[in-house]
Scaffold this active site. Structure first.
Site, PDB file in Angstrom:
ATOM      1  CG  HIS A 323      51.380  34.450  63.905  1.00  0.00           C
ATOM      2  ND1 HIS A 323      50.611  33.836  62.958  1.00  0.00           N
ATOM      3  CD2 HIS A 323      52.607  34.623  63.347  1.00  0.00           C
ATOM      4  CE1 HIS A 323      51.341  33.641  61.864  1.00  0.00           C
ATOM      5  NE2 HIS A 323      52.539  34.113  62.079  1.00  0.00           N
ATOM      6  CB  VAL A 351      55.464  36.749  66.585  1.00  0.00           C
ATOM      7  CG1 VAL A 351      55.304  38.234  66.318  1.00  0.00           C
ATOM      8  CG2 VAL A 351      54.143  36.126  67.005  1.00  0.00           C
TER       9      VAL A 351
END
Ligand SMILES: *[C@@H]1O[C@H](CO)[C@@H](O)[C@H](O)[C@H]1NC(C)=O
Ligand SMILES: *[C@@H]1O[C@H](CO)[C@@H](O)[C@H](O)[C@H]1NC(C)=O
Ligand SMILES: *[C@@H]1O[C@H](CO)[C@@H](O)[C@H](O)[C@H]1NC(C)=O
Ligand SMILES: *[C@@H]1O[C@H](CO)[C@@H](O)[C@H](O)[C@H]1NC(C)=O
Ligand SMILES: [Fe+2]
Length: 459
Positions: A323, A351
């Protein structure tokens, strides 16, 4: 759950290296690579009885903490839709009643149960209440404690979790959090059930999640932030309305903060002003969320609530390859405001790892000046990524190398954090990884309030 031995020599070398280079720390601790498997549905059967209330959860129901929103699901019939409540230490047991509003939704071929939301108001501060749902053989009792009255030196302790899901690792995170007696309210940074990882966004996963977390959510308010797994946007099966399951199931007091959407709002609790934002709703200039936040930030009175904390799902400062940069466009829109208004902390998830930043900003860049590097900035927030709840998608264990200067500490483990607001100047923060017993502190930091005590903070 036994503590694993830390190999001390590499750790010491790493510390010396970090000190010499003034760099952040990448923890050498490595989580075991057990698969993240969802707990089976039969681990979360509906409670016994006829039409018994289930999936009970509470959140702050008003602006300042005297209201509690109580939510639950009844599977078969909408009624009774009443919550009875009384002060736990009231010798007369004077019982009050509030009716719920009932909603339900359809999603592809799934029909939800009757979802109740009862907002009970004007409670006394710092008081233990009992509450009761259901009738006959289906009565269930729970309790909660209201927060102290809002004020600048009111101590209060929050837990922080994100990206929880419903795996065995999720259970470990939640159990670790609950074993810690300090925290009284959860700041949840998004991604709840992960129903959308299943075929047809299997909505029964929302029900099992509600039953799984009830052991905490029925007793402590969880302050909600929407994540990408709340979108449930699936045009391929005719589901066009983003956030449909989430907004039916999880109500928040957004109107009281002048917001026009349950996806972004604010509350005051003890000495904290908490703003929850939506990473997955429009935030460009002129949009409802942008306009709301622009008017919201000047309203924060740090003499009343010294601690300004923002919750959002997709982190702005993160050095994990997973991400990476997904939060960048929102950072571009709002970061200068966060620096101007001296936000203390920005808590994110998304995350599936843990990371804490330095106080940094990156707001000088205006295209022609070429100054596009984050710099140390004592007016800037600390950014903490806590997408480490332990969901079905597994650990995010690939960090960018070398560790960027904005990153103070990072570790690919699951866990939760505790934030203890002590007074208007000091807050103590700790992070606890699941591999250790709960008392073990894996990362910790004293935060100095940016408004009252903007003292230099180093790593
Ligand atoms: C919904 O459809 C799926 C796929 O056809 C099926 O497996 C499931 O049993 C259906 N659920 C309901 C509640 O009908
Ligand atoms: C969750 O953890 C608790 C405490 O360790 C345990 O008693 C419970 O059985 C676990 N739940 C599942 C479904 O494994
Ligand atoms: C961009 O920043 C530079 C350096 O601060 C400044 O000289 C310049 O005027 C800025 N440009 C605009 C359009 O604001
Ligand atoms: C605020 O809390 C910190 C940490 O507990 C303490 O050292 C400090 O003296 C407190 N400040 C005041 C004014 O009490
Ligand atoms: Fe996410």
């Amino acid at each position: 759950m036994a503590a694993q031995p830390i190999t001390h020599i590499p750790c010491i070398l790493l510390c010396i290296f970090a000190w010499v280079c003034h760099a952040g720390k990448t923890s050498p601790y490595v989580r075991s690579t057990d698969a993240s498997i969802d707990m089976p549905a039969h681990a979360f059967p509906p409670p016994r009885g006829n039409n018994t209330p289930e999936q009970v959860h509470i959140t702050q129901g008003d602006r300042g903490g005297r209201g509690v929103m109580i939510s639950w699901v009844t599977p078969l019939q909408p009624y009774p839709n009443i919550v009875r409540y009384w002060k736990a230490n009231d010798p007369d047991k004077t019982v009050h009643e509030t009716y719920s509003r009932i909603t339900s939704y359809r999603y592809y071929n799934y029909t939800s149960g009757y979802i109740h939301h009862a907002n009970i108001k004007k409670l006394e501060y710092e008081t233990m209440y009992m509450y009761e749902l259901g009738k006959g053989d289906a009565i269930r009792q729970f309790s909660f404690k209201t927060p102290p009255k809002v004020g600048p030196d009111v101590p209060y302790t929050f837990g922080i979790m994100g990206d929880l899901g419903q795996t065995y690792a999720s259970n470990s995170t939640l159990e670790h959090y609950m074993a810690n007696p300090k925290a009284e309210t959860v700041l949840f940074v998004g991604d709840l059930s992960y129903a959308d990882d299943w075929p047809l966004h299997d909505q029964t996963k929302w029900d099992t999640w509600g039953r799984f977390v009830e052991k905490s959510t029925a007793y402590q308010p969880w302050i909600w932030t929407p994540g990408n797994h709340e979108l449930d946007f699936a045009p391929e099966i005719g589901e066009y309305m983003p956030f449909k399951p989430y907004v039916h199931r999880y109500h928040v007091p957004y109107r009281q903060s002048g917001s026009t959407s349950p996806l972004w709002y604010s509350i005051k609790r003890a000495s904290a002003y908490i703003i929850a934002l939506s990473s997955y709703s429009a935030y460009g200039k002129y949009t409802p969320q942008y306009n709301w936040l622009e008017q919201e930030l000047p309203k924060v009175n740090r003499r009343e609530t010294p601690w300004l904390i923002v919750l959002l799902h997709s982190p702005w400062y993160n050095s994990n390859n997973y991400h990476y940069m997904e939060g960048e466009s929102m950072r571009v829109m709002f970061e200068s405001w966060f620096v101007k208004y001296k936000v203390d902390l920005v808590l994110a998830g998304h995350v599936h790892s843990y990371e804490r930043s330095e106080r940094v900003s990156n707001i000088r860049y205006n295209i022609t000046d070429g100054l596009s590097t984050p710099i140390k900035d004592q007016s800037a927030p600390v950014y903490i990524t806590l997408g480490d709840g332990g969901n079905i998608e597994g650990i995010a264990n690939s960090f960018t190398e070398p560790q960027p200067s904005y990153s103070a500490y990072r570790e690919a483990s699951f866990g939760h954090a505790i934030l203890e607001l002590k007074n208007r100047t000091h807050a103590h923060y700790t992070w606890h990884r699941n591999q250790d017993n709960v008392a073990v502190v894996s990362d910790s930091k004293w935060f100095f309030n940016r408004y009252w005590f903007p003292k230099y903070e180093s790593v």
